[in-house]
Design a protein around this motif. Structure first.
Motif, mmCIF file in Angstrom:
data_model
loop_
_atom_site.group_PDB
_atom_site.id
_atom_site.type_symbol
_atom_site.label_atom_id
_atom_site.label_comp_id
_atom_site.label_asym_id
_atom_site.label_seq_id
_atom_site.Cartn_x
_atom_site.Cartn_y
_atom_site.Cartn_z
ATOM 1 N N TRP A 41 0.850 -1.193 0.000
ATOM 2 C CA TRP A 41 0.000 0.000 0.000
ATOM 3 C C TRP A 41 0.884 1.242 0.000
ATOM 4 O O TRP A 41 1.704 1.422 0.907
ATOM 5 N N PHE A 46 -0.662 8.220 -0.352
ATOM 6 C CA PHE A 46 -1.965 8.471 0.245
ATOM 7 C C PHE A 46 -1.918 9.532 1.338
ATOM 8 O O PHE A 46 -2.932 10.148 1.643
ATOM 9 N N GLN A 85 -20.815 12.811 -0.018
ATOM 10 C CA GLN A 85 -20.488 11.503 0.577
ATOM 11 C C GLN A 85 -20.301 10.424 -0.483
ATOM 12 O O GLN A 85 -19.538 9.492 -0.295
ATOM 13 N N VAL A 113 -7.421 9.631 -3.904
ATOM 14 C CA VAL A 113 -8.602 8.853 -3.513
ATOM 15 C C VAL A 113 -8.353 7.374 -3.753
ATOM 16 O O VAL A 113 -8.558 6.548 -2.880
ATOM 17 N N ARG A 129 -17.485 5.242 -6.750
ATOM 18 C CA ARG A 129 -18.043 6.363 -5.985
ATOM 19 C C ARG A 129 -17.009 6.855 -4.979
ATOM 20 O O ARG A 129 -16.342 6.055 -4.336
ATOM 21 N N LYS A 131 -15.724 10.295 -2.070
ATOM 22 C CA LYS A 131 -16.128 11.414 -1.213
ATOM 23 C C LYS A 131 -15.390 12.682 -1.654
ATOM 24 O O LYS A 131 -14.197 12.626 -1.962
ATOM 25 N N PRO A 164 -14.025 13.302 3.775
ATOM 26 C CA PRO A 164 -13.093 12.255 3.389
ATOM 27 C C PRO A 164 -11.982 12.074 4.427
ATOM 28 O O PRO A 164 -11.718 12.984 5.170
ATOM 29 N N MET B 28 -15.607 2.489 5.597
ATOM 30 C CA MET B 28 -14.657 3.407 4.957
ATOM 31 C C MET B 28 -14.482 4.700 5.758
ATOM 32 O O MET B 28 -14.723 5.799 5.269
ATOM 33 N N GLN B 29 -14.073 4.555 7.012
ATOM 34 C CA GLN B 29 -13.815 5.723 7.856
ATOM 35 C C GLN B 29 -12.360 6.156 7.682
ATOM 36 O O GLN B 29 -11.446 5.354 7.838
ATOM 37 N N SER B 30 -12.164 7.440 7.404
ATOM 38 C CA SER B 30 -10.808 7.915 7.135
ATOM 39 C C SER B 30 -10.010 8.140 8.420
ATOM 40 O O SER B 30 -8.795 8.308 8.371
ATOM 41 N N ARG B 32 -10.591 10.771 10.361
ATOM 42 C CA ARG B 32 -10.492 12.207 10.541
ATOM 43 C C ARG B 32 -11.805 12.790 11.060
ATOM 44 O O ARG B 32 -11.937 13.979 11.260
ATOM 45 N N PHE B 45 -10.626 1.666 6.817
ATOM 46 C CA PHE B 45 -10.949 1.735 5.387
ATOM 47 C C PHE B 45 -10.194 0.659 4.619
ATOM 48 O O PHE B 45 -9.101 0.254 4.999
ATOM 49 N N GLN B 47 -7.862 -0.888 1.994
ATOM 50 C CA GLN B 47 -6.663 -0.355 1.355
ATOM 51 C C GLN B 47 -6.369 -1.036 0.027
ATOM 52 O O GLN B 47 -5.786 -0.429 -0.852
ATOM 53 N N CYS B 63 -6.945 1.874 -2.153
ATOM 54 C CA CYS B 63 -7.893 2.900 -1.736
ATOM 55 C C CYS B 63 -7.383 3.676 -0.536
ATOM 56 O O CYS B 63 -6.662 3.149 0.297
ATOM 57 N N GLY B 64 -7.805 4.930 -0.435
ATOM 58 C CA GLY B 64 -7.620 5.716 0.768
ATOM 59 C C GLY B 64 -8.977 5.901 1.438
ATOM 60 O O GLY B 64 -9.964 5.303 1.030
ATOM 61 N N GLY B 65 -9.018 6.776 2.459
ATOM 62 C CA GLY B 65 -10.259 6.990 3.186
ATOM 63 C C GLY B 65 -11.284 7.818 2.437
ATOM 64 O O GLY B 65 -12.381 8.042 2.945
ATOM 65 N N ALA B 66 -10.964 8.277 1.244
ATOM 66 C CA ALA B 66 -11.902 9.110 0.493
ATOM 67 C C ALA B 66 -12.718 8.301 -0.506
ATOM 68 O O ALA B 66 -13.428 8.862 -1.327
ATOM 69 N N THR B 67 -12.617 6.989 -0.437
ATOM 70 C CA THR B 67 -13.518 6.154 -1.225
ATOM 71 C C THR B 67 -14.829 6.075 -0.442
ATOM 72 O O THR B 67 -14.811 5.993 0.773
ATOM 73 N N SER B 68 -15.952 6.132 -1.137
ATOM 74 C CA SER B 68 -17.245 6.193 -0.449
ATOM 75 C C SER B 68 -17.504 4.974 0.420
ATOM 76 O O SER B 68 -16.984 3.887 0.166
#
Lengths: 164, 105
Positions: A41, A46, A85, A113, A129, A131, A164, B28-30, B32, B45, B47, B63-68
């Motif tokens: 990762w 990120f 969201q 993202v 999708r 945020k 986000p 998917m909690q970032s 923050r 979230f 990854q 993925c990061g935390g900004a994915t829905s």
């Protein structure tokens, strides 16, 4: 057929040495060490806070070619998003041999993202999708194909932020 | 009404290609954000998401935390036959894992 005591002892000894040496080999080969699941990762990309830093960390360069090779749409309806969201994104491209696609939002606390490692088997368009923070932002898609980066940008305005 | 969260996948052949739609059940909690009692919500979230068709890895998504919340993906694989096995594996930042599989129909 009779088996004498010495024979049994000998067999026992062979068994023990075998299992001991097998165990030593397994330990030495690292098979029993806890695997670093998240080793791949890209944490640096990120946690980067600017679009440029993300591109440097993720793709090794920040020189991008603007053009019409990449095409994507944001939100339904486009451009004006009520709920940050869950904003639908659809990425399409005429480019061949795409290796990696990065999806960024410049005003998110961490712009990156997601990053997609694509094989030739994958056919675009790809939908997902994401945020997006409240207010005005730029949604950016960068694709690497043949050592070259291609970029496309969309301006959006979000009524309620996506945290986000 | 709260439904039991469950990963969903559907793979179908459409005009000769394999169309995959994937919905993962994940908060998917970032890390923050704060809950209604103003307590920080811990980061949780996904990854890494990987997709295989039979024995070939065809897609890897970081993925990061900004994915829905409840990540959704839709994409196509070139070609494919009925009965192909599609496997999705995901790992989140806490080490939780998921496995989703289906046969193309």
């Amino acid at each position: 057929m009779s088996v004498d005591l010495a024979d049994i002892e000998r067999r026992d000894l062979i068994k023990k040495t075998l299992s001991a040496s097998t165990l030593a080999m397994v330990v030495a080969s690292g098979l029993v060490l806890p695997r670093r699941v998240l080793a791949h990762w890209p944490a640096e990309a990120f946690s980067a806070e600017t679009v440029e830093d993300v591109l440097l960390a993720l793709l090794g360069q920040a020189d991008v070619e603007q053009g019409h090779m990449l095409n994507f749409s944001v939100g339904k309806p486009a451009k004006h998003i009520i709920d940050g969201q869950s904003v639908s994104i659809e990425i399409d491209s005429e480019l061949e041999d795409i290796e990696r696609v990065a999806l960024l939002v410049d005003n998110n606390p961490n712009p990156l993202v997601m990053s997609l490692d694509v094989t030739p088997t994958i056919l675009l368009p790809l939908k997902t999708r994401i945020k997006i923070v409240e207010g005005k932002s730029k949604v950016i898609v960068v694709a690497r194909s043949g050592g070259q980066l291609y970029k496309a940008v969309r301006d959006v305005r979000v009524d309620t932020g996506g945290y986000p | 009404m709260v439904m039991a969260a469950e990963d969903r996948i559907r793979a179908t052949i459409r005009s000769g290609n394999t169309h995959i739609r994937l919905l993962l059940a994940h908060p998917m909690q970032s890390g923050r954000n704060f809950d209604i009692n103003n307590k920080p919500i811990e980061a949780e979230f996904i990854q890494d998401i990987r997709c295989w068709r039979n024995d070939d890895e065809v897609l890897a998504i970081k993925c990061g935390g900004a994915t829905s919340e409840n990540p959704y993906f839709s994409f196509r694989l070139a070609g494919g036959d009925m009965g192909d096995l599609i496997i999705i594996r995901w790992v989140d930042n806490t080490g939780a894992k998921g496995l989703v599989k289906t046969q193309v129909n």
